[in-house]
Structures are given as structure tokens and as C-alpha cells.
Design a protein around this motif. Structure first.
Motif, mmCIF file in Angstrom:
data_model
loop_
_atom_site.group_PDB
_atom_site.id
_atom_site.type_symbol
_atom_site.label_atom_id
_atom_site.label_comp_id
_atom_site.label_asym_id
_atom_site.label_seq_id
_atom_site.Cartn_x
_atom_site.Cartn_y
_atom_site.Cartn_z
ATOM 1 N N LEU A 1 1.670 -3.820 -8.569
ATOM 2 C CA LEU A 1 1.447 -3.695 -7.129
ATOM 3 C C LEU A 1 0.009 -4.037 -6.757
ATOM 4 C CD1 LEU A 1 3.448 -0.423 -6.347
ATOM 5 C CD2 LEU A 1 4.023 -2.745 -5.603
ATOM 6 N N VAL A 2 -0.950 -3.599 -7.569
ATOM 7 C CA VAL A 2 -2.352 -3.904 -7.288
ATOM 8 C C VAL A 2 -2.607 -5.407 -7.387
ATOM 9 C CG1 VAL A 2 -4.704 -3.632 -8.147
ATOM 10 C CG2 VAL A 2 -3.228 -1.637 -7.933
ATOM 11 N N VAL A 3 -2.007 -6.073 -8.393
ATOM 12 C CA VAL A 3 -2.156 -7.528 -8.512
ATOM 13 C C VAL A 3 -1.569 -8.222 -7.287
ATOM 14 C CG1 VAL A 3 -1.430 -9.551 -9.823
ATOM 15 C CG2 VAL A 3 -2.233 -7.517 -11.024
ATOM 16 N N ALA A 4 -0.380 -7.788 -6.875
ATOM 17 C CA ALA A 4 0.239 -8.378 -5.682
ATOM 18 C C ALA A 4 -0.616 -8.121 -4.444
ATOM 19 C CB ALA A 4 1.642 -7.798 -5.485
ATOM 20 N N ASP B 1 0.828 -1.205 0.000
ATOM 21 C CA ASP B 1 0.000 0.000 0.000
ATOM 22 C C ASP B 1 0.864 1.257 0.000
ATOM 23 O OD1 ASP B 1 -2.107 -1.703 0.055
ATOM 24 O OD2 ASP B 1 -2.638 -1.355 2.151
ATOM 25 N N ALA B 2 1.897 1.250 0.845
ATOM 26 C CA ALA B 2 2.795 2.405 0.891
ATOM 27 C C ALA B 2 3.513 2.589 -0.440
ATOM 28 C CB ALA B 2 3.815 2.231 2.017
ATOM 29 N N ALA B 3 3.874 1.481 -1.098
ATOM 30 C CA ALA B 3 4.543 1.573 -2.391
ATOM 31 C C ALA B 3 3.614 2.170 -3.448
ATOM 32 C CB ALA B 3 5.027 0.189 -2.827
ATOM 33 N N VAL B 4 2.325 1.822 -3.421
ATOM 34 C CA VAL B 4 1.362 2.393 -4.367
ATOM 35 C C VAL B 4 1.301 3.910 -4.211
ATOM 36 C CG1 VAL B 4 -1.086 2.516 -4.981
ATOM 37 C CG2 VAL B 4 -0.018 0.292 -4.565
ATOM 38 N N VAL B 5 1.177 4.365 -2.973
ATOM 39 C CA VAL B 5 1.114 5.807 -2.716
ATOM 40 C C VAL B 5 2.430 6.471 -3.109
ATOM 41 C CG1 VAL B 5 0.814 7.570 -0.938
ATOM 42 C CG2 VAL B 5 -0.589 5.499 -0.891
ATOM 43 N N ALA B 6 3.548 5.818 -2.808
ATOM 44 C CA ALA B 6 4.850 6.410 -3.117
ATOM 45 C C ALA B 6 5.070 6.535 -4.627
ATOM 46 C CB ALA B 6 5.962 5.561 -2.497
ATOM 47 N N VAL B 7 4.659 5.530 -5.394
ATOM 48 C CA VAL B 7 4.817 5.592 -6.856
ATOM 49 C C VAL B 7 3.980 6.734 -7.430
ATOM 50 C CG1 VAL B 7 4.326 4.377 -9.014
ATOM 51 C CG2 VAL B 7 5.448 3.181 -7.134
ATOM 52 N N ALA B 8 2.728 6.868 -6.947
ATOM 53 C CA ALA B 8 1.879 7.962 -7.417
ATOM 54 C C ALA B 8 2.487 9.313 -7.072
ATOM 55 C CB ALA B 8 0.481 7.833 -6.815
ATOM 56 N N SER C 1 -11.429 3.542 4.034
ATOM 57 C CA SER C 1 -10.516 4.669 3.848
ATOM 58 C C SER C 1 -9.251 4.237 3.123
ATOM 59 C CB SER C 1 -10.155 5.279 5.204
ATOM 60 O OG SER C 1 -9.566 4.307 6.050
ATOM 61 N N ARG C 2 -8.758 3.046 3.441
ATOM 62 C CA ARG C 2 -7.552 2.557 2.781
ATOM 63 C C ARG C 2 -7.817 2.309 1.295
ATOM 64 N NH1 ARG C 2 -3.194 -1.750 4.884
ATOM 65 N NH2 ARG C 2 -3.483 -0.474 6.731
ATOM 66 N N LEU C 3 -8.957 1.736 0.970
ATOM 67 C CA LEU C 3 -9.291 1.474 -0.428
ATOM 68 C C LEU C 3 -9.462 2.774 -1.208
ATOM 69 C CD1 LEU C 3 -11.802 -1.503 -0.079
ATOM 70 C CD2 LEU C 3 -9.434 -1.581 -0.872
ATOM 71 N N VAL C 4 -10.026 3.806 -0.549
ATOM 72 C CA VAL C 4 -10.175 5.106 -1.210
ATOM 73 C C VAL C 4 -8.797 5.685 -1.541
ATOM 74 C CG1 VAL C 4 -10.898 7.493 -0.874
ATOM 75 C CG2 VAL C 4 -12.443 5.625 -0.241
ATOM 76 N N VAL C 5 -7.862 5.616 -0.570
ATOM 77 C CA VAL C 5 -6.510 6.135 -0.795
ATOM 78 C C VAL C 5 -5.824 5.380 -1.929
ATOM 79 C CG1 VAL C 5 -4.217 6.373 0.228
ATOM 80 C CG2 VAL C 5 -6.241 6.987 1.552
#
Length: 484
Positions: free
Chosen positions: A305-308, A136-143, A264-268
Motif C-alpha cells: 500500500l505504501v508503494v502504491a 490511506d484509509a486502507a493503511v489505517v484499516a489494515v493497522a 497530519s496525514r503523513l503522521v497518521v
């Protein structure tokens, strides 16, 4: 006639109250005496001095031998303070500070110290890394990295070359690393005492201040009016985090993963996943460079990342169904299934197994005297100590409330006596820490039975063990009673 004493303001509270006062004094002094005045620099540096002192104070006052993350944060902020002072001195002497120069060495070293401190906190809070939160942190960091590259890093680096370009890129990159670690702390497991939230406010203030400074520098409109105030207040929140007594709890290991897949996590995560196509659309509408390679890479990484994450979500949901949320032990439902499996194996192969019930003595008294949070700490510590005693193949479960159960495959009646007394000693010998330096004695009562010596039916085995536990408690508690 009764006397009522005034409640003394704690040190961390005084620091928070001082933050707006220091900010106002800094701006007034800068307006009256000028930004180059010694008094202005002293007021600006006071927040960093307070943060370093507060972190060192808290590390030695509350942390005992586990000081490393807080001392690393103190070293990082100390390097930032050194950069401010070197920048100020060079500016007085030469009138113009070289870029890159000695202050940049201090600042980048400070970033490394802050990053090291936050990484240490992450590792201690979740020793197994908590893979879902890491993704999750990696998804936010990449964006965030894509946004930072398109709108901040690339435009700032375009007008520089050589070492200046490398340093210009290094600053926002380090901010992105801090952002990733902050998101990881927020999304990961672990307790969140007041010191944790003060730490997060400091990190947010630092990132907001740095981003605003970069944007203003890019637009040529930097005046320090807003940014300096954000930095001062943020750094004083770091000082407050260091002096708050709950800083001793921030890096406590989490026994179980945090609740997963909340709304909230899914929204982020959903918003972060849409950043790449939105950036492409915005750049197209602006008639600006589309940054196709960068957007493509971001899309590919986010997709993987989403698949993982989806694969991990299935695994985590299965694990949560059989894991107690507080202690990280197995659930009673899982234990009953394993008991049935062991009983079938016993009938096929003749392999014996044993069953123990462990009950925390006078647990209600702990809750009533010290509060439910202290009671939870006791349960978590009992679970940890039991894990250290039993074998890796044994099954420990939270049976209900303050009661635990242990399934011991292949254990004979003679071996059961040794194991049960080892568990009793392992749990009851040392006092339990409740935080703030409080230690209390905690004992357990244990009842046990063995198949096939005591019975050949699973339901009867658990009933006999429960009778043995009742006998142990009736005999005065803090002892082991085995059936047969």
C-alpha cells in the motif's frame, strides 16, 4: 423603541442539548428502577428513535430526490433499535437471551444498513473514488484490523464455537469496516459542513462504545456505565446530523481531490505503518503469542500500500500542478502550454482552432449578496455545465477569478458560432442552486476568436478574444461576441 426577538433554537441544537439530559435520566432511572425496568429501556431506545426520525425528516426536508444514503442510515439504525427491543423482550420472557439469537440478526442487519449508507456517501462525494484517500484509509484499516485481531477478535472467538464464534467475529469486523469508511470520509475530498462533523462524531462514538464493550466483555467487567452513555450521545449526534440543514451538502460531488500529503496525514500513515512491528515487539515482551502469520501478512500489505501510495503521490502532484483546486478545471498555465502546441500543429498541418473567454456576469454582486461560499458554488456549477456542453478533447481552464477559457481544437469559424452559443445556453438557461432552497439566475458573457481567420499568433489570439469579451460586456452582458 425597538423590539428584539428571541432567537429560536434549531431542532438539531435542541437534540444536542437533549443528549446529556437523556443520558443522566437513563442512569438515574436505571439506578432507581433497575436496568430491566420499562422506563429504563424507553429512555435508552429514545436516542435510536430520534435518530431514525431525524434522518427520515432530513432526507425528505432537505435532500429532494437524493435521499438514499440518509434513508439507508435510518434503516440501519432502525434495525439496531429493533435488536435492542427484541433483546429486552426476550430477556423479560425467558430471563436469558440465546446467543446467537434474533437480536444478533437485527444488529448485524443494522450494520449492513449503516455500511451501505456510508458507502453511498463516499461514492457521491468522490465519484472517481479518489484513489490516494482510498489507499490511506486502507493503511489505517489494515493497522486497526491487526490490533483488533490480536487483542480483541481472536481472544473473544477462542472461547466460542460454531455460529457463536462466527457472530462474535462478525461484530468487530463490521466495526472495522465502519472505521475504514469513516477514515475514508475524513481523508477524502469533499465539503465538510456541520452535518458532516456530526456524522463523524456519531461514528466515533459508536466505535468507541463498541470497542469498550468488547474489551470489558473480554475482561468480564462490563457494567454499561460508560458504554451506554457513549452510545446514547453518539446516536443523538446522528439525529442532529439528519436534522441539520447542511446535511444537503454532505454528499455533494467534489470537483477536485483534497490537498494531498499534509503533515497530519503523513503522521497518521506513519503511525499506522509502524503498528505491525510494534505489535510484534509488545507480544514478544509480554511472552505472549507472536501472531507471526498475521503480522507478516499485515507487513506485506502495508508495504504494498505504501508503494502504491508513493506512485500515486507522484501522479497526484503532477495533476495538481495543472488542475484548479476549486473547479477541477485546468489551470491557465496548462492552457497556455496547450495553446502553443495547437499553434505549432496549425502551422504544420493547417488545422484551425478556436479560443473562447467566458466571464460570469455580476459575479461580485453574488459574493457581496450571498457570500463567498455561494460564489464558489456558482463557479463550480459553471464549470460543470461547461463540461457537459464541450467535447472530451476540448480544454476548459479557469483563466482567473470568475473568468474561464475554452480551447476548441479543429473548430472552424462557422462551427465556433454554434459552440459558443451552446455554451452560453448551457450555462445561463437554468437558475443556480445556492443551498437552503435558494435559486438565483446567473448569466455569462462570451468572447471568441479563431486561428487562422483572426490572427496567426497565439498572443494576438488571446488578446482578440479578450476584446470580443469586453465588447459583449459593454453591450449589456449575457451574450456572445465573436471576432471577425
Amino acid at each position: 423603541m425597538t423590539k428584539t426577538g428571541s432567537r429560536k433554537l434549531p431542532l438539531w441544537g435542541a437534540i444536542l442539548l437533549f443528549a446529556p439530559v437523556l443520558t443522566v435520566l437513563y442512569y438515574v432511572t436505571g439506578h432507581v428502577a433497575g436496568s430491566a425496568a420499562v422506563a429504563t429501556q424507553v429512555l435508552y431506545s429514545a436516542s435510536s428513535v430520534g435518530a431514525v426520525a431525524g434522518l427520515v425528516f432530513g432526507a425528505f426536508r432537505y435532500r429532494g430526490g437524493r435521499r438514499r444514503p440518509w434513508l439507508l442510515l435510518a434503516a440501519g439504525q432502525g434495525a439496531m433499535l429493533a435488536g435492542d427491543l427484541v433483546y429486552y423482550v426476550l430477556g423479560l420472557r425467558a430471563g436469558e437471551v440465546p446467543y446467537p439469537g434474533p437480536p444478533d440478526v437485527c444488529y448485524l442487519t443494522g450494520y449492513l444498513g449503516l455500511v451501505a449508507g456510508l458507502i453511498t456517501l463516499v461514492r457521491r462525494r468522490t465519484p472517481e473514488w479518489d484513489l490516494p484517500s482510498l489507499i490511506d484509509a486502507a493503511v489505517v484499516a489494515v493497522a486497526a484490523a491487526l490490533l483488533g485481531w490480536v487483542y480483541v477478535i481472536e481472544p473473544m472467538a477462542a472461547g466460542a464455537g460454531g455460529a457463536a464464534q462466527a457472530v462474535t467475529v462478525a461484530y468487530p469486523v463490521m466495526d472495522l469496516v465502519l472505521l475504514a469508511l469513516g477514515v475514508r470520509l475524513m481523508l477524502g475530498a469533499g465539503t465538510r459542513p456541520p452535518a458532516f462533523w456530526l456524522l463523524m462524531i456519531w461514528l466515533l462514538g459508536m466505535l468507541v462504545g463498541d470497542t469498550t464493550y468488547s474489551v470489558q466483555a473480554l475482561l468480564g467487567s462490563y457494567d454499561g456505565t460508560f458504554v451506554d452513555g457513549v452510545w446514547i450521545c453518539g446516536v443523538l449526534c446522528l439525529a442532529a446530523a439528519g436534522t441539520h440543514p447542511s446535511m444537503a451538502e454532505v454528499d455533494e460531488p467534489s470537483p477536485a481531490a483534497a490537498p494531498d500529503a499534509t503533515k497530519s496525514r503523513l503522521v497518521v500513515l506513519g503511525a499506522a505503518s509502524l503498528v505491525a512491528p510494534v505489535v510484534l515487539a509488545v507480544q514478544y515482551l509480554r511472552g505472549a503469542s507472536l501472531h507471526v502469520p498475521e503480522v507478516d501478512v499485515a507487513c506485506i500489505v502495508l508495504f504494498l500500500l505504501v508503494v502504491a501510495r508513493m506512485a500515486g503521490l507522484v501522479r497526484v502532484q503532477r495533476a495538481m500542478a495543472i488542475t484548479d483546486g476549486l473547479t477541477g478545471l485546468r489551470t491557465r498555465r496548462y492552457l497556455n502550454e496547450v495553446l502553443g502546441t495547437e499553434a505549432e500543429r496549425r502551422h504544420r498541418t493547417g488545422t484551425p482552432f478556436a479560443f473562447l473567454l467566458v466571464d460570469v456576469d455580476h459575479f461580485k454582486r453574488v459574493n457581496d449578496t450571498y457570500g463567498h461560499h455561494a460564489g464558489d458554488r456558482v463557479l463550480v456549477e459553471v464549470a460543470r455545465r461547461m463540461r457537459e456542453v464541450v467535447r472530451s478533447g476540448d480544454v476548459i481552464a479557469r483563466y482567473g477569478g470568475e473568468e474561464f477559457a475554452v480551447l476548441l481544437p479543429g473548430v472552424t469559424p462557422r462551427r465556433l458560432e454554434k459552440v459558443s452559443h451552446a455554451i452560453h445556453r448551457g450555462v445561463s438557461t437554468a437558475p443556480f442552486a445556492l443551498g437552503d432552497g435558494r435559486l438565483i439566475p446567473v448569466t455569462v458573457s462570451i468572447g471568441g476568436a479563431c486561428m487562422p481567420r483572426d490572427t496567426d499568433a497565439v498572443e494576438e489570439l488571446t488578446r482578440i478574444a479578450d476584446q470580443a469579451l469586453y465588447a459583449a460586456k459593454s453591450a449589456g452582458r449575457d451574450q456572445v461576441v465573436l471576432a471577425g
